[in-house]
Design a protein around this motif. Sequence first.
Motif, PDB file in Angstrom:
ATOM      1  N   ASP A  17       0.844  -1.197   0.000  1.00  0.00           N
ATOM      2  CA  ASP A  17       0.000   0.000   0.000  1.00  0.00           C
ATOM      3  C   ASP A  17       0.875   1.241   0.000  1.00  0.00           C
ATOM      4  O   ASP A  17       1.846   1.325   0.748  1.00  0.00           O
ATOM      5  CB  ASP A  17      -0.882   0.024   1.258  1.00  0.00           C
ATOM      6  CG  ASP A  17      -1.922  -1.082   1.259  1.00  0.00           C
ATOM      7  OD1 ASP A  17      -2.620  -1.221   0.250  1.00  0.00           O
ATOM      8  OD2 ASP A  17      -2.016  -1.797   2.271  1.00  0.00           O
ATOM      9  N   LYS A  21       1.509   2.628  -7.082  1.00  0.00           N
ATOM     10  CA  LYS A  21       1.022   1.852  -8.228  1.00  0.00           C
ATOM     11  C   LYS A  21       0.049   2.638  -9.090  1.00  0.00           C
ATOM     12  O   LYS A  21       0.142   2.611 -10.307  1.00  0.00           O
ATOM     13  CB  LYS A  21       0.301   0.586  -7.764  1.00  0.00           C
ATOM     14  CG  LYS A  21       1.183  -0.415  -7.061  1.00  0.00           C
ATOM     15  CD  LYS A  21       0.380  -1.654  -6.675  1.00  0.00           C
ATOM     16  CE  LYS A  21      -0.863  -1.323  -5.881  1.00  0.00           C
ATOM     17  NZ  LYS A  21      -0.630  -0.528  -4.660  1.00  0.00           N
ATOM     18  N   ARG A  55     -16.120  -4.741  -4.120  1.00  0.00           N
ATOM     19  CA  ARG A  55     -15.093  -3.886  -3.507  1.00  0.00           C
ATOM     20  C   ARG A  55     -15.622  -3.210  -2.240  1.00  0.00           C
ATOM     21  O   ARG A  55     -14.947  -3.167  -1.223  1.00  0.00           O
ATOM     22  CB  ARG A  55     -14.624  -2.833  -4.515  1.00  0.00           C
ATOM     23  CG  ARG A  55     -13.565  -1.892  -3.936  1.00  0.00           C
ATOM     24  CD  ARG A  55     -13.187  -0.759  -4.875  1.00  0.00           C
ATOM     25  NE  ARG A  55     -12.184   0.072  -4.253  1.00  0.00           N
ATOM     26  CZ  ARG A  55     -10.864  -0.028  -4.450  1.00  0.00           C
ATOM     27  NH1 ARG A  55     -10.395  -0.908  -5.286  1.00  0.00           N
ATOM     28  NH2 ARG A  55     -10.027   0.760  -3.808  1.00  0.00           N
ATOM     29  N   THR A 106      -4.050 -11.267  -4.018  1.00  0.00           N
ATOM     30  CA  THR A 106      -4.761 -12.289  -3.228  1.00  0.00           C
ATOM     31  C   THR A 106      -3.778 -13.331  -2.716  1.00  0.00           C
ATOM     32  O   THR A 106      -3.879 -13.796  -1.579  1.00  0.00           O
ATOM     33  CB  THR A 106      -5.851 -12.966  -4.078  1.00  0.00           C
ATOM     34  OG1 THR A 106      -6.596 -11.963  -4.776  1.00  0.00           O
ATOM     35  CG2 THR A 106      -6.815 -13.762  -3.201  1.00  0.00           C
TER      36      THR A 106
HETATM   37  P1  TYD Z   1      -6.112  -0.585  -3.464  1.00  0.00           P
HETATM   38  O1  TYD Z   1      -7.365   0.172  -3.604  1.00  0.00           O
HETATM   39  O2  TYD Z   1      -5.354  -0.938  -4.684  1.00  0.00           O
HETATM   40  O3  TYD Z   1      -5.214   0.207  -2.446  1.00  0.00           O
HETATM   41  P2  TYD Z   1      -3.788   0.813  -2.721  1.00  0.00           P
HETATM   42  O4  TYD Z   1      -3.994   1.941  -3.668  1.00  0.00           O
HETATM   43  O5  TYD Z   1      -3.320   1.220  -1.390  1.00  0.00           O
HETATM   44  O6  TYD Z   1      -2.965  -0.291  -3.315  1.00  0.00           O
HETATM   45  O7  TYD Z   1      -6.358  -1.941  -2.697  1.00  0.00           O
HETATM   46  C1  TYD Z   1      -7.035  -1.925  -1.514  1.00  0.00           C
HETATM   47  C2  TYD Z   1      -6.590  -3.041  -0.617  1.00  0.00           C
HETATM   48  O8  TYD Z   1      -7.085  -4.292  -1.062  1.00  0.00           O
HETATM   49  C3  TYD Z   1      -5.087  -3.172  -0.523  1.00  0.00           C
HETATM   50  O9  TYD Z   1      -4.698  -2.979   0.811  1.00  0.00           O
HETATM   51  C4  TYD Z   1      -4.821  -4.600  -0.911  1.00  0.00           C
HETATM   52  C5  TYD Z   1      -6.143  -5.270  -0.771  1.00  0.00           C
HETATM   53  N1  TYD Z   1      -6.332  -6.434  -1.663  1.00  0.00           N
HETATM   54  C6  TYD Z   1      -6.369  -7.701  -1.119  1.00  0.00           C
HETATM   55  O10 TYD Z   1      -6.248  -7.887   0.073  1.00  0.00           O
HETATM   56  N2  TYD Z   1      -6.562  -8.768  -1.943  1.00  0.00           N
HETATM   57  C7  TYD Z   1      -6.715  -8.630  -3.281  1.00  0.00           C
HETATM   58  O11 TYD Z   1      -6.888  -9.634  -4.002  1.00  0.00           O
HETATM   59  C8  TYD Z   1      -6.665  -7.301  -3.837  1.00  0.00           C
HETATM   60  C9  TYD Z   1      -6.837  -7.107  -5.309  1.00  0.00           C
HETATM   61  C10 TYD Z   1      -6.484  -6.230  -2.989  1.00  0.00           C
END
Ligand code: TYD
Length: 210
Positions: A17, A21, A55, A106
């Motif tokens: 996080d 990205k 989501r 994941t």
């Molecule tokens: P995201 O919105 O991409 O947050 P960031 O911009 O901080 O990367 O993702 C939100 C959260 O979801 C992130 O902490 C990781 C989590 N996540 C999982 O736990 N499993 C998954 O399969 C995915 C796609 C995301």
Amino acid sequence: MTGGPLAGLFLTLEGIDGSGKSTQARLLADALRAQGREVLLTREPGGSPGAEEIRRLVLTGDPGRWSAETEILLFTAARRDHLEKTIEPALARGAVVICDRFADSTRIYQGATRGDLRAKVDTLHDLMIGRDPDLTLILDMDPDAALSRGLARETDEDRFETFGLAFQQGVRRSFLDLAATYADRCVVVPAQGDPADVAARIAPIVQARL
Ligand code: TYD
């Protein structure tokens, strides 16, 4: 394929996080569009109407309400919808698909941070998704720096970011291990510094795969 339509390319960005990205996904999309490529910029969890609904279930509300196993199912359900409705049609048109997080998230967040559930993640992935990216950029940076950036954002989606520094350090190590396991499609990119500098590190890696 000389003279034929351009082949699609499925590209994902992964990392802890706050590693930048989303910014890099946007900069890369802009650069490829400037070259005349069709680009689909998308993200997980989400990327299709159904997946965006899922989501909301996983990233908002009480962080303790889903077990890791239930999360594997929810993230995989969202991914299946995203793949069917958004990613596969774009690849079939010859687009470059840039996805901010995909199955590797994941494998790590659900597969490695709350016990070893990796075998379940991989089995479900093979059964229901069955597709990995052509190229995965793993944005690597010090969690201390990333955490302050991540938490600085005003969002109610703090499901994972609030777990703290030790958690992010474990996630970083897991991403580096994963990059070694899937060395054919993963490239680790140092993500500290100015976004333009990081983008300049990424550009030649992507060009080599186009
Ligand atoms: P995201 O919105 O991409 O947050 P960031 O911009 O901080 O990367 O993702 C939100 C959260 O979801 C992130 O902490 C990781 C989590 N996540 C999982 O736990 N499993 C998954 O399969 C995915 C796609 C995301």
